[in-house]
Scaffold this active site. Structure first.
Site, mmCIF file in Angstrom:
data_model
loop_
_atom_site.group_PDB
_atom_site.id
_atom_site.type_symbol
_atom_site.label_atom_id
_atom_site.label_comp_id
_atom_site.label_asym_id
_atom_site.label_seq_id
_atom_site.Cartn_x
_atom_site.Cartn_y
_atom_site.Cartn_z
ATOM 1 N N ASN A 9 0.881 -1.331 0.100
ATOM 2 C CA ASN A 9 -0.053 -0.097 -0.010
ATOM 3 C C ASN A 9 0.804 1.274 -0.049
ATOM 4 O O ASN A 9 1.505 1.369 1.066
ATOM 5 C CB ASN A 9 -0.887 -0.046 1.201
ATOM 6 C CG ASN A 9 -1.624 1.437 1.381
ATOM 7 O OD1 ASN A 9 -1.780 1.925 0.409
ATOM 8 N ND2 ASN A 9 -2.308 1.506 2.726
ATOM 9 N N LYS A 11 0.129 4.438 -0.433
ATOM 10 C CA LYS A 11 -0.494 5.655 0.124
ATOM 11 C C LYS A 11 -0.244 6.802 -0.656
ATOM 12 O O LYS A 11 -0.259 6.433 -2.035
ATOM 13 C CB LYS A 11 -0.030 5.856 1.426
ATOM 14 C CG LYS A 11 -0.118 4.457 2.656
ATOM 15 C CD LYS A 11 0.270 4.878 3.707
ATOM 16 C CE LYS A 11 0.375 3.832 4.686
ATOM 17 N NZ LYS A 11 -0.061 3.853 6.039
ATOM 18 N N HIS A 96 -9.426 1.145 4.207
ATOM 19 C CA HIS A 96 -8.110 1.464 5.247
ATOM 20 C C HIS A 96 -8.399 2.498 6.139
ATOM 21 O O HIS A 96 -9.257 3.543 6.119
ATOM 22 C CB HIS A 96 -6.990 2.153 3.945
ATOM 23 C CG HIS A 96 -5.820 1.828 4.807
ATOM 24 N ND1 HIS A 96 -5.288 2.784 5.717
ATOM 25 C CD2 HIS A 96 -4.573 1.113 4.662
ATOM 26 C CE1 HIS A 96 -4.074 2.808 6.114
ATOM 27 N NE2 HIS A 96 -3.693 1.742 5.627
ATOM 28 N N GLU A 98 -6.724 4.909 7.334
ATOM 29 C CA GLU A 98 -6.743 6.440 7.099
ATOM 30 C C GLU A 98 -7.800 7.018 6.215
ATOM 31 O O GLU A 98 -8.260 7.918 6.391
ATOM 32 C CB GLU A 98 -5.415 6.570 6.113
ATOM 33 C CG GLU A 98 -4.133 6.323 7.077
ATOM 34 C CD GLU A 98 -2.996 5.705 6.381
ATOM 35 O OE1 GLU A 98 -2.977 5.755 5.066
ATOM 36 O OE2 GLU A 98 -2.162 5.160 7.254
ATOM 37 N N GLU A 168 -5.868 -4.807 10.209
ATOM 38 C CA GLU A 168 -4.471 -3.632 10.390
ATOM 39 C C GLU A 168 -4.895 -3.037 11.763
ATOM 40 O O GLU A 168 -5.548 -1.975 11.728
ATOM 41 C CB GLU A 168 -4.759 -2.596 9.086
ATOM 42 C CG GLU A 168 -4.298 -3.351 8.161
ATOM 43 C CD GLU A 168 -3.761 -2.479 7.115
ATOM 44 O OE1 GLU A 168 -2.602 -2.762 6.544
ATOM 45 O OE2 GLU A 168 -4.137 -1.092 6.703
ATOM 46 N N GLY A 174 2.160 2.425 10.479
ATOM 47 C CA GLY A 174 3.219 3.470 10.248
ATOM 48 C C GLY A 174 3.936 4.084 11.880
ATOM 49 O O GLY A 174 4.436 4.863 11.749
ATOM 50 N N SER A 214 3.227 -2.029 10.066
ATOM 51 C CA SER A 214 4.623 -2.095 10.283
ATOM 52 C C SER A 214 5.263 -3.482 10.093
ATOM 53 O O SER A 214 6.356 -3.932 10.738
ATOM 54 C CB SER A 214 5.100 -1.591 11.756
ATOM 55 O OG SER A 214 4.641 -0.247 11.794
HETATM 56 C C1 PEP Z 1 -0.736 0.371 5.903
HETATM 57 O O1 PEP Z 1 -0.812 1.505 5.382
HETATM 58 O O2 PEP Z 1 -1.540 -0.635 5.348
HETATM 59 C C2 PEP Z 1 0.404 -0.200 6.670
HETATM 60 C C3 PEP Z 1 0.096 -1.262 7.157
HETATM 61 O O3 PEP Z 1 1.484 0.570 6.778
HETATM 62 P P1 PEP Z 1 2.755 0.212 7.367
HETATM 63 O O4 PEP Z 1 3.302 -1.001 6.801
HETATM 64 O O5 PEP Z 1 3.665 1.612 6.937
HETATM 65 O O6 PEP Z 1 2.408 0.292 8.794
#
Ligand code: PEP
Length: 256
Positions: A9, A11, A96, A98, A168, A174, A214
């Site tokens: 992803n 973003k 997601h 966000e 998630e 992040g 992460s």
């Molecule tokens: C994401 O945005 O779906 C995500 C898991 O980000 P990150 O791996 O940077 O935590």
């Protein structure tokens, strides 16, 4: 057995030029040459044509990060499933955290998007996950249960057969903080049990549940070794061809 799935992803990172550079580098590195893993990158909408024009022979599919639930019309700033298909998208991330947090997406909106994608042959990657306070209060299972039932409502077992879920935990996205493999497995097993109740056992065993938060080369293997963790939805660590390649190699190794 469920085929491992690694999806990046991106973003709001990587314009068309950077996307092209990434894919050219991937063509040199040749990860996933065996095709043992399903792999995808989800660049920003504007970079989708660049990505699909360079994906040939890479065993890496292209996905979007969002899509609208209507076919066309007065929806300024949005794109439709047919537009995504025209530029070679196979997947779309939906719901997601966000988008929930910054763009007001509710489970009801996500549900409409899931239905539209399934009707039009785009595979949804439906994101669920709790906030830190919700986990601290012990409400994480209830939160995820509701997100699942509401975002997948009015769908049949046959329709969701091919769907992908991404767990998630918002506190791990992040932040550099990852759910432990045990925490991930516990929630993934819970999600699969919920899918049995919402649909049936056959479908629940088929649906892939990715972990996101992460995930990176240093922690991917222990997460991917968990029985209900079928892959990863990866933000930061998917932005560099080297670490994306490493993640695919790890997933390939776990699959052996
Ligand atoms: C994401 O945005 O779906 C995500 C898991 O980000 P990150 O791996 O940077 O935590």
């Amino acid at each position: 057995m469920r085929k491992a799935f690694i999806a990046g992803n991106w973003k709001m990172n990587m314009g068309p030029k950077e996307t092209a550079t990434f894919l050219r580098k991937l063509a040199e590195l040749k990860p996933n040459a065996s095709g043992k893993v399903d792999a995808a990158i989800c660049p920003p909408t504007i970079s989708l044509p660049a990505a699909s024009s360079l994906q040939d022979g890479l065993n890496v599919a292209i996905g979007a990060q969002n899509v609208h639930y209507e076919e066309n019309g007065a929806f300024t700033g949005e794109v439709s499933t047919s537009m995504l298909k025209e530029v070679g998208c196979k997947y779309s991330i939906l719901g997601h955290s966000e988008r929930r947090q910054f763009f007001g997406e509710t489970d009801d909106i996500i549900n409409r998007k899931v239905s539209k994608c399934l009707a039009d042959g785009i595979t949804p990657i439906v994101c669920v996950g709790e906030l830190l306070d919700e986990r601290k209060e012990g409400a994480h299972f209830d939160v995820v249960k509701l997100q699942l039932s509401d975002s997948l409502k009015n769908l049949t077992a046959k329709q969701v057969d091919n769907l992908v879920i991404a767990y998630e935990p918002v506190w791990a996205i992040g932040t550099g903080e990852t759910a432990s493999p045990e925490q991930a497995q516990e929630m993934h097993a819970f999600i699969r049990k919920e899918l049995v109740g919402l649909f049936n056992d056959g479908v629940a065993q088929k649906i892939r549940i990715l972990y996101g938060g992460s995930m990176k080369p240093a922690n991917a293997e222990e997460l991917l070794r968990k029985v209900d963790v079928d892959g990863g939805l990866i933000g930061g660590a998917s932005l560099k061809p080297d670490s994306f390649t490493e993640l695919l190699t790890i997933a390939e190794g776990v699959t052996q």
